[in-house]
Design a protein around this motif. Structure first.
Motif, short mmCIF file in Angstrom:
data_model
loop_
_atom_site.label_atom_id
_atom_site.label_comp_id
_atom_site.label_asym_id
_atom_site.label_seq_id
_atom_site.Cartn_x
_atom_site.Cartn_y
_atom_site.Cartn_z
N ALA A 147 12.10 4.55 0.42
CA ALA A 147 11.45 4.99 -1.11
C ALA A 147 10.67 3.91 -1.43
CB ALA A 147 12.70 5.30 -1.93
N PHE A 148 11.17 2.49 -1.37
CA PHE A 148 10.61 1.33 -1.65
C PHE A 148 9.17 1.44 -1.18
CE2 PHE A 148 9.49 -3.26 -0.56
CZ PHE A 148 9.36 -3.64 -2.02
N ASN A 149 9.06 1.46 0.08
CA ASN A 149 7.83 1.39 0.86
C ASN A 149 6.83 2.60 0.55
OD1 ASN A 149 8.84 -0.55 2.11
ND2 ASN A 149 8.45 -0.16 4.19
N THR A 150 7.54 3.84 0.35
CA THR A 150 6.45 4.79 -0.16
C THR A 150 5.89 4.63 -1.51
OG1 THR A 150 8.06 6.19 1.12
CG2 THR A 150 6.47 7.22 -0.42
N VAL A 151 6.79 3.92 -2.47
CA VAL A 151 6.19 3.67 -3.57
C VAL A 151 4.89 2.52 -3.48
CG1 VAL A 151 6.57 2.61 -5.95
CG2 VAL A 151 8.11 4.33 -5.08
N ASN A 152 5.26 1.60 -2.78
CA ASN A 152 4.37 0.51 -2.33
C ASN A 152 3.02 1.16 -1.89
OD1 ASN A 152 5.97 -1.50 -3.46
ND2 ASN A 152 6.84 -1.93 -1.17
N GLN A 153 3.31 2.06 -0.85
CA GLN A 153 2.17 2.70 -0.15
C GLN A 153 1.10 3.23 -1.13
OE1 GLN A 153 1.00 2.36 3.10
NE2 GLN A 153 -0.69 3.19 2.14
N SER A 154 1.83 4.01 -2.08
CA SER A 154 1.11 4.68 -3.15
C SER A 154 -0.20 3.86 -3.94
CB SER A 154 2.09 5.34 -4.08
OG SER A 154 2.46 4.56 -5.10
N PHE A 155 0.11 2.68 -4.06
CA PHE A 155 -0.79 1.97 -4.92
C PHE A 155 -1.23 0.46 -4.39
CE2 PHE A 155 3.06 -0.35 -5.78
CZ PHE A 155 2.67 -1.36 -6.26
N PHE A 156 -0.52 -0.12 -3.67
CA PHE A 156 -0.80 -1.60 -3.48
C PHE A 156 -2.08 -1.92 -2.56
CE2 PHE A 156 1.90 -3.29 0.32
CZ PHE A 156 1.69 -1.95 1.25
N MET A 157 -2.24 -1.05 -1.57
CA MET A 157 -3.55 -1.29 -0.60
C MET A 157 -4.72 -0.55 -1.38
SD MET A 157 -2.44 -3.21 1.31
CE MET A 157 -3.99 -3.39 2.04
N GLY A 158 -4.68 0.36 -2.10
CA GLY A 158 -5.66 1.05 -3.02
C GLY A 158 -6.09 0.14 -4.18
N PHE A 159 -4.85 -0.73 -4.79
CA PHE A 159 -5.28 -1.77 -5.69
C PHE A 159 -6.22 -2.56 -5.32
CE2 PHE A 159 -2.76 -3.21 -9.69
CZ PHE A 159 -3.75 -3.46 -10.29
N PHE A 160 -5.79 -2.91 -4.03
CA PHE A 160 -6.78 -4.20 -3.34
C PHE A 160 -8.08 -3.51 -3.55
CE2 PHE A 160 -3.05 -6.42 -1.26
CZ PHE A 160 -3.30 -7.58 -1.75
N PHE A 161 -8.41 -2.39 -2.70
CA PHE A 161 -9.73 -1.74 -2.94
C PHE A 161 -10.31 -1.74 -4.30
CE2 PHE A 161 -8.41 -0.03 1.32
CZ PHE A 161 -9.32 -0.43 2.18
#
Length: 360
Positions: free
Chosen positions: A47-61
């Motif tokens: 769940a923690f990784n799924t939440v991260n995946q939803s936003f953190f790399m997109g935030f970098f872009f």
């Protein structure tokens, strides 16, 4: 364009989150990594990784796009591309041909031969990959495409002058979610094409473009709480809902992709979670508390280097702690702390090298 200290704070925090995200995979989180200790998935870490995946790399872009247009306007197309090939291309090549086989060798130790010999063996076997620098690879492609558009169609983009309305944002989120769903019918989330997880790219492309369009009026740095509180509530509600849905999927369909309810839920869940977290962090660091923390101000110039070198550090730390008989949470916390501190120190030393700051 002026660089905002709040955005620099977000960048270093996101970089640390990337490290914690990869450490969590070691102990049962979802995703691929060089070395794993856990033999089964841990739903809390999934769940923690799924939440991260939803936003953190997109935030970098999003942040990358926010500074791209001003950079190309200031430098011109050719100097901009030269700078991108230096800042993105050189680290990518170094990671691909050196750090990648070295990290693979670390994760697959052979007591009969030295680490250097094993690294050379990995290189001879062509065990090359960009690893986490898929982001750098993608950003280089995005920059080239944008530079060509800017060169030949300079008036194509219309800047965003204010925060979009609730209805327009809702339509955009549903659209990108559905687009991701259809992409994942062909390439499910988690599967790669040319080292890139294409199933996540609809959101990445959208956020990069939004960053470009929002840069002229500095929209990301002027978010009002009244415009984001609904999205914060929606995001929080969906995060709470996630473990329940993971434990109680609808049928046998995979969340990663396919013509099923689970895949549709995941594709739509991601953008609605991402918008709350991203706008919330932008409000906190760029509006509410604009001035950078003194410690983050020191760390901010190290962020890019930390991102590049963290894989071998995480692998080494994980294997060092392997025989420590403590809970996964204790190991996660200690591993994350050691890995982050080691990366900070190594990055600080590397940036002392001649010409390092021109690349890193």
């Amino acid at each position: 364009m002026k660089r905002y200290e709040g955005i620099d704070s977000i960048r270093i925090l996101l970089t640390f989150l990337v490290i914690i995200h990869h450490v969590s995979i070691v102990y049962g989180g979802a995703g691929g990594w060089y070395w794993k200790e856990a033999q089964s998935l841990n739903i809390s870490l999934v769940a923690f990784n799924t939440v991260n995946q939803s936003f953190f790399m997109g935030f970098f872009f999003l942040l990358a796009g926010y500074f791209t247009k001003s950079s190309i306007e200031r430098k011109g197309v050719k100097p901009f591309l030269v700078d991108r090939f230096v800042r993105l291309g050189i680290p990518l090549i170094v990671y691909f041909f050196l750090i990648s086989p070295f990290t693979i060798a670390l994760a697959n130790p052979n007591p009969e031969i030295s680490l250097i010999t094993q690294t050379l063996n990995m290189a001879k076997a062509k065990n090359f990959e960009p690893g986490p620098l898929w982001f750098v690879f993608s950003l280089l492609i995005f920059n080239i495409v944008f530079a060509l558009i800017y060169r030949y169609f300079p008036k194509t983009s219309r800047p965003i002058n204010k925060t979009p309305s609730f209805i327009n944002t809702l339509i955009l989120l549903v659209t990108v979610g559905l687009f991701a769903f259809f992409v994942r019918l062909i390439i499910p989330a988690g599967e790669t094409l040319a080292w890139l997880q294409i199933g996540y790219f609809p959101m990445y492309i959208l956020l990069f473009v939004i960053g470009i369009l929002a840069s002229k009026q500095r929209v990301l740095s002027s978010i009002e709480f009244k415009n984001i509180k609904v999205w914060l509530a929606i995001s929080l509600s969906l995060i709470v809902l996630l473990p329940i849905v993971i434990k109680n999927p609808q049928g046998e369909g995979a969340f990663e992709g396919g013509a099923n309810v689970n895949a549709l839920f995941y594709a739509l869940w991601e953008p609605f979670v991402a918008i709350g977290i991203i706008t919330g962090l932008l409000y906190v660091f760029c509006v509410r508390f604009k001035q950078i923390n003194p410690y983050l101000k020191i760390l901010s110039p190290l962020a890019y280097c930390i991102y590049i070198i963290h894989p071998p550090v995480v692998v080494t730390t994980s294997m060092f702690l392997h025989n420590w008989n403590e809970s996964w949470f204790a190991k996660l916390a200690l591993n994350s702390c050691i890995s982050i501190l080691t990366c900070v120190l190594l990055s600080w030393l590397l940036l002392k090298l001649p010409y390092a700051r021109k690349v890193l």
